[in-house]
Design an enzyme around this catalytic site. Structure first.
Site, PDB file in Angstrom:
ATOM      1  N   ASN A 172       0.868  -1.171   0.000  1.00 37.01           N
ATOM      2  CA  ASN A 172       0.000   0.000   0.000  1.00 37.01           C
ATOM      3  C   ASN A 172       0.907   1.223   0.000  1.00 37.01           C
ATOM      4  O   ASN A 172       1.714   1.404   0.917  1.00 37.01           O
ATOM      5  CB  ASN A 172      -0.884  -0.026   1.251  1.00 37.01           C
ATOM      6  N   VAL A 173       0.786   2.071  -1.010  1.00 35.02           N
ATOM      7  CA  VAL A 173       1.690   3.223  -1.115  1.00 35.02           C
ATOM      8  C   VAL A 173       1.451   4.259  -0.021  1.00 35.02           C
ATOM      9  O   VAL A 173       2.212   5.225   0.097  1.00 35.02           O
ATOM     10  CB  VAL A 173       1.601   3.891  -2.504  1.00 35.02           C
ATOM     11  N   ASN A 233       2.762   4.509 -10.439  1.00 37.45           N
ATOM     12  CA  ASN A 233       1.561   4.326 -11.247  1.00 37.45           C
ATOM     13  C   ASN A 233       0.290   4.173 -10.414  1.00 37.45           C
ATOM     14  O   ASN A 233      -0.801   4.450 -10.906  1.00 37.45           O
ATOM     15  CB  ASN A 233       1.727   3.092 -12.150  1.00 37.45           C
ATOM     16  N   SER A 247      -1.788  12.862 -15.825  1.00 39.86           N
ATOM     17  CA  SER A 247      -2.954  12.706 -16.689  1.00 39.86           C
ATOM     18  C   SER A 247      -3.185  14.022 -17.413  1.00 39.86           C
ATOM     19  O   SER A 247      -2.788  15.087 -16.926  1.00 39.86           O
ATOM     20  CB  SER A 247      -4.189  12.363 -15.847  1.00 39.86           C
ATOM     21  N   TYR A 291      -8.936  14.567  -8.349  1.00 36.23           N
ATOM     22  CA  TYR A 291      -8.016  13.876  -9.267  1.00 36.23           C
ATOM     23  C   TYR A 291      -7.121  14.873  -9.998  1.00 36.23           C
ATOM     24  O   TYR A 291      -5.903  14.687 -10.102  1.00 36.23           O
ATOM     25  CB  TYR A 291      -8.835  13.058 -10.265  1.00 36.23           C
ATOM     26  N   ALA A 292      -7.723  15.957 -10.496  1.00 35.22           N
ATOM     27  CA  ALA A 292      -6.949  16.974 -11.220  1.00 35.22           C
ATOM     28  C   ALA A 292      -5.884  17.593 -10.322  1.00 35.22           C
ATOM     29  O   ALA A 292      -4.751  17.828 -10.752  1.00 35.22           O
ATOM     30  CB  ALA A 292      -7.879  18.058 -11.760  1.00 35.22           C
ATOM     31  N   ALA A 293      -6.248  17.871  -9.085  1.00 30.39           N
ATOM     32  CA  ALA A 293      -5.295  18.470  -8.151  1.00 30.39           C
ATOM     33  C   ALA A 293      -4.102  17.556  -7.912  1.00 30.39           C
ATOM     34  O   ALA A 293      -2.947  18.011  -7.884  1.00 30.39           O
ATOM     35  CB  ALA A 293      -5.991  18.792  -6.827  1.00 30.39           C
ATOM     36  N   LYS A 305      -3.024  15.067  -9.897  1.00 31.20           N
ATOM     37  CA  LYS A 305      -2.251  14.823 -11.117  1.00 31.20           C
ATOM     38  C   LYS A 305      -1.485  16.069 -11.557  1.00 31.20           C
ATOM     39  O   LYS A 305      -0.427  15.977 -12.185  1.00 31.20           O
ATOM     40  CB  LYS A 305      -3.180  14.329 -12.234  1.00 31.20           C
TER      41      LYS A 305
END
Length: 244
Positions: free
Chosen positions: A58-59, A85, A137, A150-152, A154
């Site tokens: 688990n990262v 990833n 992304s 998600y945008a923040a 990536k």
């Protein structure tokens, strides 16, 4: 292309991560450590390739990461390539997004990348070389409705990568840090989408198709190899022309 290199790929149980791991194994990596929370899903990889080893990881678990890196240092002396990833999505419009949805995505996609890199980069610098590849992304460069979290994350990994490209080489070590920003890619996350949505994605992409995991893996192979030895701090968009 990767002879004598020890590689570590997170989120390797399926999709893009799995394809990257297989590609590295096929291109003569000394060892590919495939890491994921679902270790059983990687068993067939270890059966198919003698240079692949599955690790349940688990990262977000810093103690487990430290233990793995210490073991790897004892056995191999270094880790030459890190592919960050592992990632998740918890999409929602901003007025409906919960704090839990925000925190979960930030913990895995941003802090998880920080955790892995913080553990491995010093080993690379000590040995004088290495390649760190982080999955961003096109959402991280250009945004998307309903994906604030998600945008923040990536976009955040791109910013960290630029800083790392400067930081990790400041004493002369050939440690490179780059990102890959995929567009719409055929993965287990997209296979069940309605045909109407898939058609929309293809129509928005100049090359008129979805990307395949191998398209992304080929980019990762390039950035992991010595063919990209003078490339650092960059974001490679592999998106069929989606963002131009």
């Amino acid at each position: 292309m990767l002879a004598n290199k020890v590689c570590l790929v997170t989120g390797a149980a399926q999709g893009i991560g799995r394809c990257i791991a297989e590609t590295f194994a096929k291109h003569d990596a000394k060892m590919v450590l495939v890491c994921d929370m679902n270790a059983s899903a990687m068993q067939d990889l270890t059966e198919s390739y003698s240079n692949v080893r599955a690790v349940e990881l688990n990262v977000c678990d810093r103690a487990a990461i430290s233990h793995l890196i210490a073991q790897s240092k004892d056995e191999f002396g270094t880790i030459d390539v890190l592919v960050n990833n592992a990632g998740i999505t918890r999409d929602n419009l901003i007025d409906k997004m919960t704090e839990e949805e925000w925190d979960m995505v930030a913990d895995v996609n941003l802090k998880g990348v920080f955790n892995m890199t913080q553990a491995i980069a010093p080993l690379m610098m000590e040995n004088g070389s290495g390649s760190i590849i982080t999955m961003s992304s096109v959402v991280g460069t250009d945004g998307n409705i309903g994906q604030s979290n998600y945008a923040a994350t990536k976009g955040g990994v791109i910013a960290m990568t630029k800083g790392w490209a400067k930081e990790f080489s400041r004493k002369g070590a050939q440690v490179r840090a780059n990102c890959i920003a995929p567009g719409f890619v055929e993965t287990p996350m997209t296979v069940d989408l309605p045909e109407k949505v898939l058609s929309f994605m293809k129509a928005k992409t100049p090359l008129q198709r979805m990307g395949k995991p191998q398209d992304i893996a080929n980019g990762a192979l390039f950035l992991a190899s010595e063919q990209s030895s003078f490339i650092t701090g960059q974001t490679l968009k592999i998106d069929g022309g989606l963002v131009i």
